[in-house]
Design a protein around this motif. Sequence first.
Motif, short mmCIF file in Angstrom:
data_model
loop_
_atom_site.label_atom_id
_atom_site.label_comp_id
_atom_site.label_asym_id
_atom_site.label_seq_id
_atom_site.Cartn_x
_atom_site.Cartn_y
_atom_site.Cartn_z
N GLU A 37 0.86 -1.17 0.00
CA GLU A 37 0.00 0.00 0.00
C GLU A 37 0.90 1.23 0.00
OE1 GLU A 37 -2.24 1.31 3.67
OE2 GLU A 37 -3.75 0.18 2.58
N GLU A 41 -1.96 6.87 -0.55
CA GLU A 41 -3.29 6.25 -0.41
C GLU A 41 -3.68 6.14 1.07
OE1 GLU A 41 -5.24 1.85 -0.95
OE2 GLU A 41 -3.75 2.48 -2.43
N SER A 42 -2.73 5.75 1.90
CA SER A 42 -3.00 5.61 3.33
C SER A 42 -3.36 6.95 3.97
CB SER A 42 -1.78 5.03 4.05
OG SER A 42 -1.52 3.74 3.59
N ILE A 44 -4.55 9.65 2.49
CA ILE A 44 -5.85 10.10 1.99
C ILE A 44 -6.97 9.42 2.77
CG2 ILE A 44 -7.42 9.99 0.01
CD1 ILE A 44 -4.92 10.49 -1.76
N GLN A 45 -6.84 8.12 3.01
CA GLN A 45 -7.87 7.40 3.77
C GLN A 45 -7.96 7.93 5.20
OE1 GLN A 45 -10.13 5.32 2.50
NE2 GLN A 45 -9.17 5.73 0.54
N LEU A 46 -6.83 8.22 5.82
CA LEU A 46 -6.82 8.76 7.18
C LEU A 46 -7.48 10.13 7.25
CD1 LEU A 46 -3.28 7.72 8.46
CD2 LEU A 46 -5.49 6.86 9.25
N LYS A 48 -9.94 11.15 5.57
CA LYS A 48 -11.38 11.01 5.40
C LYS A 48 -12.11 10.64 6.70
CE LYS A 48 -11.25 9.54 0.58
NZ LYS A 48 -11.57 8.43 -0.33
N ILE A 49 -11.36 10.33 7.73
CA ILE A 49 -11.96 9.86 8.99
C ILE A 49 -12.55 11.04 9.76
CG2 ILE A 49 -11.46 8.81 11.22
CD1 ILE A 49 -9.19 7.27 9.79
N ASP A 53 -16.10 8.87 14.08
CA ASP A 53 -15.73 7.50 13.69
C ASP A 53 -14.69 6.87 14.60
OD1 ASP A 53 -17.48 7.77 11.58
OD2 ASP A 53 -15.93 8.17 10.09
N HIS A 104 -13.00 2.67 6.24
CA HIS A 104 -12.31 3.68 5.44
C HIS A 104 -11.13 3.08 4.75
CE1 HIS A 104 -14.53 7.27 6.45
NE2 HIS A 104 -14.64 6.80 7.68
#
Length: 104
Positions: A37, A41-42, A44-46, A48-49, A53, A104
């Motif tokens: 990974e 990408e990691s 960006i996902q973090l 979004k939290i 959540d 996520h």
Amino acid sequence: MLSSMEGKTADFQEDTVLDMFIYQTGRKYKKEIVGLEDAKESIIQLMKINEEDVKPVEENIQILTKIFKNRPFITVLNEYYREKDVVMLDSIYKLIFPKKLMMH
């Protein structure tokens, strides 16, 4: 292992246990470990939290308290890593991080 997981969450959690097994086996045989990974990408996902959540669930805190038995988090993790107990490590992970966060 904690059960009653459905759909994507169950697949993710099964993959997590498999990843841990593969990692431990590679480490045991002194193989080079690489991440698949990418960092972008990691992150960006973090990002979004939402704050909601990551709020801990009270019943999970009570279960974790019983597992930790007044020991520091890192001590408990090290113990289960030494014992190669990926099921318990996975269960702790699931208790610490709410279901919403894992999606996520």
